[in-house]
Write a protein that holds these residues in place. Structure first.
Motif, PDB file in Angstrom:
ATOM      1  N   ILE B 120       0.863  -1.183   0.000  1.00 28.01           N
ATOM      2  CA  ILE B 120       0.000   0.000   0.000  1.00 28.01           C
ATOM      3  C   ILE B 120       0.904   1.239   0.000  1.00 28.01           C
ATOM      4  N   ARG B 121       0.653   2.137  -0.905  1.00 29.08           N
ATOM      5  CA  ARG B 121       1.429   3.377  -0.979  1.00 29.08           C
ATOM      6  C   ARG B 121       0.513   4.564  -0.731  1.00 29.08           C
ATOM      7  N   GLU B 122       1.033   5.581  -0.076  1.00 32.05           N
ATOM      8  CA  GLU B 122       0.231   6.791   0.108  1.00 32.05           C
ATOM      9  C   GLU B 122       0.001   7.475  -1.236  1.00 32.05           C
ATOM     10  N   THR B 123       1.049   7.536  -2.035  1.00 31.20           N
ATOM     11  CA  THR B 123       0.874   7.988  -3.420  1.00 31.20           C
ATOM     12  C   THR B 123       1.441   6.902  -4.322  1.00 31.20           C
ATOM     13  N   GLU B 124       0.661   6.504  -5.332  1.00 32.42           N
ATOM     14  CA  GLU B 124       1.062   5.423  -6.221  1.00 32.42           C
ATOM     15  C   GLU B 124       2.378   5.768  -6.923  1.00 32.42           C
ATOM     16  N   GLN B 125       3.220   4.746  -7.051  1.00 33.87           N
ATOM     17  CA  GLN B 125       4.444   4.932  -7.801  1.00 33.87           C
ATOM     18  C   GLN B 125       4.224   4.465  -9.227  1.00 33.87           C
ATOM     19  N   ASP B 185       6.239  -0.560   1.774  1.00 36.40           N
ATOM     20  CA  ASP B 185       4.835  -0.477   2.185  1.00 36.40           C
ATOM     21  C   ASP B 185       4.605   0.702   3.114  1.00 36.40           C
ATOM     22  N   GLU B 186       3.437   1.341   2.963  1.00 40.33           N
ATOM     23  CA  GLU B 186       3.055   2.450   3.848  1.00 40.33           C
ATOM     24  C   GLU B 186       1.678   2.203   4.450  1.00 40.33           C
ATOM     25  N   GLY B 187       1.264   0.936   4.506  1.00 41.17           N
ATOM     26  CA  GLY B 187      -0.104   0.625   4.938  1.00 41.17           C
ATOM     27  C   GLY B 187      -0.213   0.015   6.316  1.00 41.17           C
ATOM     28  N   LYS B 188       0.842   0.153   7.100  1.00 43.30           N
ATOM     29  CA  LYS B 188       0.861  -0.516   8.404  1.00 43.30           C
ATOM     30  C   LYS B 188      -0.361  -0.168   9.256  1.00 43.30           C
ATOM     31  N   GLU B 189      -0.726   1.110   9.242  1.00 42.23           N
ATOM     32  CA  GLU B 189      -1.857   1.537  10.082  1.00 42.23           C
ATOM     33  C   GLU B 189      -3.141   0.805   9.751  1.00 42.23           C
ATOM     34  N   GLU B 190      -3.330   0.480   8.480  1.00 41.04           N
ATOM     35  CA  GLU B 190      -4.562  -0.203   8.078  1.00 41.04           C
ATOM     36  C   GLU B 190      -4.585  -1.653   8.563  1.00 41.04           C
TER      37      GLU B 190
END
Lengths: 130, 244, 111
Positions: B120-125, B185-190
């Motif tokens: 999961i990315r905050e802004t898509e690469q 990954d940037e989706g840890k919170e989810e």
């Protein structure tokens, strides 16, 4: 019409007798019984110690009963079993790195055995020498 | 020279049977014969009504999980020569039996999906952004957990899943750990809510059998204990910052 | 999904597991086997002096309290393993007993 009729197997309360690994897990968990008992014995001893010499001697006399000694031998062996399982599983709960290299599992387990040995030697030194 | 082994198989035909029953087959075998090949022999030569799942025959598709003498195994990676005393084959434990050796894995699949097993990315690469560079150490944090083939053996090994199927279970928690510890990954919170729950990492009592039976040498028990450490840190942070 | 309060008990369980694995074996050997068999001097004066020493008192407190959290935590979860689905009352009783033992040991050592 669907002919589906999934069959759910019940585990019951004796599941841990059917697989060696599960049996040894329960043996590990039930080491708590003797570890708990030993803590309670120490707590009673502490209470007796604060009750004065007569109370302490009465508590200690209980420990010299042959059954009490047998109980403590079993407790020691079962607690050591707890220790071996604890040491062998400890690396899984630790993700230790030195620089770019992960500390190997056997280093962690070996260190714990070394600490157990050290604590035991120091304890016996205090008991016999000091 | 081939020998003959008595192979006992637990059968269940939903349209006929109230409960499973054992059936015995005599299977000629050689040193090289896998359990999966023995099942194929039975279906082709002895009893075409026998049902079982298989696909790749090489321990990568994860279809042929079953209990062999009470131990979760892949049929393709288990050989008759190792069972001179005979073998009893049963559907994978802790899952509902659909028919014979076929189980219903939908709960397991739903759990794998629930923990968002993707980067999961905050802004898509985009490819124009170039490579995502990782050091060997960063990759080692998740590499082994990405080797899972979703065969379900660890769920069959786990008494906590057997006792309470609300428990997320070994593979899903290992996969959660795999993505939470990937630097891309940037989706840890989810994912933390799943880890923090009683049904998440805290449903595990560290039996450790999941790691023992894994045919791909993944160590879900380690992932879950490290997940407990993560969740404990998250617990302390939540206490210090209430309302967030 | 609701956040579990298990981290608190797990932390104490972990400390208890360590103490029980590293310190408890030698204590059992001394107090339960060597002393009762007469191999170690276990007189009131000697034990009292050990318990009155700050380090000695801490060792006794650690040896009594942490293994209580280990054992009662495991036994509580064992109930579930044996198919007994105990509620919050039983949970409170198990961890309450560990807390009580911890406080009692500290009280007996300090006062």
């Amino acid at each position: 019409m669907s002919k589906r009729k999934p069959y759910v197997r019940k585990m019951g309360s004796t599941w841990w007798t059917k697989n060696n690994f599960h049996t040894m897990y329960i043996v590990r968990e039930l080491s708590s019984l003797v570890i708990l008992a030993y803590s309670v014995i120490l707590l009673f001893g502490l209470n007796a110690l604060r009750g004065g010499e007569a109370a302490f001697d009465a508590w200690f006399a209980g420990l010299t009963n042959p059954l009490a000694i047998v109980f403590h031998v079993i407790t020691l062996l079962w607690t050591l079993y707890h220790a071996t399982t604890w040491f062998s599983l400890a690396p899984k709960a630790a993700n230790l790195w030195i620089g770019e290299n992960r500390v190997a599992d056997n280093v962690i387990t070996g260190s714990l055995y070394a600490v157990l040995g050290g604590v035991t030697v120091i304890g016996l030194l205090i008991a016999f020498v000091l | 020279m081939s020998q003959v082994m008595k192979v006992e198989i637990q059968r269940y035909r939903p349209e006929l049977d109230k409960e499973p029953f054992w059936q015995s087959y005599d299977v000629p075998y050689t040193k090289e014969m896998s359990v999966l090949e023995a099942l194929a022999y039975i279906k082709d030569e002895l009893d075409p009504t026998l049902s079982y799942r298989w696909s790749c025959r090489m321990a990568i598709c994860g279809s042929c999980g079953m209990m062999v003498n009470g131990v979760p195994k892949l049929g393709c990676k288990t050989f008759l020569r190792d069972y001179p005393q005979g073998m009893k084959i049963e559907a994978l434990a802790n899952f509902p039996i659909e028919r014979d050796l076929v189980v219903d894995m939908s709960d397991f699949i739903a759990k794998l999906e629930a923990i968002k097993p993707y980067i999961i990315r905050e802004t898509e690469q985009t490819p124009e952004d170039g490579c995502s560079i990782q050091t060997p150490k960063e990759m080692e944090q998740y590499r082994q957990f990405s080797m899972c083939i979703n065969c379900g053996l660890c769920y069959a090994a786990c008494p906590q899943y057997g006792l309470n199927d609300k428990f997320m279970g070994p593979a899903a928690l290992a996969l959660l750990h795999r993505y939470n510890n990937d630097t891309r990954d940037e989706g840890k919170e989810e994912r933390m809510a799943f880890l923090n729950a009683h049904e998440g990492a805290w449903g595990c009592t560290f039996v450790g059998y999941c790691s023992d039976v894994c045919p791909k040498k993944v160590d879900p028990a380690a992932a879950i204990q490290l997940g407990k450490v993560d969740s404990a840190k998250d617990y302390v942070i939540a206490m210090l910052k209430p309302g967030e | 999904m609701k956040r579990s309060n298990e981290p608190v008990f797990w932390g104490l369980f972990g400390a208890g597991g360590m103490v029980a694995a590293l310190l408890t074996p030698v204590l059992i050997l001394i107090t339960g086997i060597l002393a009762p068999m007469g191999a170690v001097d276990f007189s009131f004066a000697r034990v009292d002096a050990f318990a009155s020493n700050i380090l000695g008192g801490l060792i006794i407190w650690a040896a009594v309290s942490f293994p209580l959290w280990l054992s009662l935590h495991r036994l509580y979860h064992c109930l579930h393993d044996f198919g007994v689905h105990a509620g919050n009352g039983v949970k409170a009783a198990f961890y309450g007993a560990a807390a009580l033992g911890t406080v009692a040991a500290a009280y007996l050592l300090l006062f």
